[in-house]
Write an enzyme that holds these catalytic residues in place. Structure first.
Site, PDB file in Angstrom:
ATOM      1  N   SER A 159      46.896  45.315  44.188  1.00  0.00           N
ATOM      2  CA  SER A 159      46.975  46.265  43.067  1.00  0.00           C
ATOM      3  C   SER A 159      46.672  47.644  43.629  1.00  0.00           C
ATOM      4  O   SER A 159      46.081  47.761  44.709  1.00  0.00           O
ATOM      5  CB  SER A 159      45.918  45.893  42.018  1.00  0.00           C
ATOM      6  OG  SER A 159      45.741  46.923  41.076  1.00  0.00           O
ATOM      7  N   TYR A 184      37.424  43.125  39.398  1.00  0.00           N
ATOM      8  CA  TYR A 184      38.848  43.225  39.751  1.00  0.00           C
ATOM      9  C   TYR A 184      39.022  44.104  40.992  1.00  0.00           C
ATOM     10  O   TYR A 184      39.716  43.737  41.943  1.00  0.00           O
ATOM     11  CB  TYR A 184      39.618  43.804  38.555  1.00  0.00           C
ATOM     12  CG  TYR A 184      41.122  43.763  38.666  1.00  0.00           C
ATOM     13  CD1 TYR A 184      41.831  42.606  38.347  1.00  0.00           C
ATOM     14  CD2 TYR A 184      41.846  44.882  39.072  1.00  0.00           C
ATOM     15  CE1 TYR A 184      43.216  42.574  38.422  1.00  0.00           C
ATOM     16  CE2 TYR A 184      43.225  44.854  39.163  1.00  0.00           C
ATOM     17  CZ  TYR A 184      43.920  43.704  38.834  1.00  0.00           C
ATOM     18  OH  TYR A 184      45.296  43.678  38.909  1.00  0.00           O
TER      19      TYR A 184
END
Ligand code: NAD
Length: 267
Positions: A143, A156
């Site tokens: 990401s 995350y």
């Protein structure tokens, strides 16, 4: 066009979203596809049938809850027996947003397990055989949050930074495997910004709520904050890049973390 005839690809979380789009791109290139994910009843069969329609000689579903290392081990053994793993796409992921001080401990554990540790377990199982064959591709869907941070995303961001780091270690360990002709063994991350899938829905809905439930304005506001192109990505754009990474032409592209983020991480 990249031809993956004779190759088998395992794409985690490929029953929907980015994983499904990657599986579709690899199916068009005639790879056999091992489909995986937390599927609704009937969903896995529908996905496998679609992948075969697109060109995959075979597609089969391999279930495993990625929070469970033993289940991952069993899945990797089953896929190895089904034909081996020439292409491993660690795509499955989960998200939960909350300030660090309020993040539930079990949420931290689950996000680290699915978004980071699962990739360690699958890579450990798949990479040695890739080296023996002289061809292998590991594509880890990280990401932008593997490259930069945002608030309220402690587990995350920690998992995705970890995924980028672990991928670089594996890239170095396997850099000399195979040859230009065989394609070598490469390990890379793709780092998407805002991409239209289910995982971003809670954040879209929360932002839309501040505009009276106007979804488009919510998305525009999220983009304005971080993604200079002001455009979301479609999952198929990530699929096209993943397919290119599988080509023999990409034998020297390894240890990278490629943003698909409209300039987010260029700032
Ligand atoms: P998604 O929610 O549509 O897909 C997530 C997939 O992970 C699903 O197929 C689900 O079955 C699987 N999964 C979740 N928990 C699992 C578990 N415990 N065991 C097995 N499978 C599990 O979201 P997506 O956007 O397609 O996400 C794919 C990847 O892309 C994720 O790693 C995500 O972090 C990453 N990503 C997405 C965006 C975005 O904007 N959509 C941006 C950057 C990175």
């Amino acid at each position: 066009m990249t031809d993956l005839t004779g190759k088998t690809a395992l794409v985690t979380g490929s029953v929907q979203g980015i994983g499904l789009a990657i599986a579709e791109a690899l199916a068009v290139a005639r790879a056999r596809i091992a489909v995986h994910g937390l599927a609704e009843p009937g969903q896995a069969e529908t996905v496998c049938a679609r992948l075969e329609e697109l060109g995959a000689p075979e597609a089969a579903f391999f279930p495993a809850d990625l929070r469970d290392p033993d289940a991952i081990g069993a899945m990797m053994a089953d896929v190895a027996a089904w034909g081996g793993v020439d292409v491993l796409v660690n795509n499955a992921g989960i998200q939960h947003t909350a300030p660090l001080a309020e993040m539930p401990r079990e949420t931290w554990d689950a996000i680290l397990a699915v978004n980071l540790s699962a990739a360690f377990h699958t890579m450990q199982a798949a990479l040695p055989a890739m080296a023996e064959r002289g061809y292998g591709r590991v594509i880890n869907i990280a990401s932008v949050h593997g490259l930069v941070a945002s608030k309220d995303k402690a587990p995350y961001v920690a998992a995705k930074f970890g995924l980028v780091g672990m991928s670089r270690v594996a890239a170095l360990e396997y850099a000399a495997a195979g040859s230009k002709a065989s394609g070598g063994v490469t390990v890379n991350c793709i780092c998407p910004g805002w991409t239209e899938t289910a995982i971003i829905e809670p954040q879209v809905e929360a932002r839309a709520a501040s505009f009276g439930g106007d979804r488009d304005r919510g998305i525009a506001d999220l983009l304005a904050e971080k993604q200079p192109s002001q455009r979301t990505s479609d999952p198929g754009e990530i699929g096209a890049l993943a397919l290119w990474l599988c080509s023999a032409l990409a034998h020297n592209v390894t240890g990278t973390a490629i943003p698909v983020d409209g300039g987010w991480t260029a700032q």
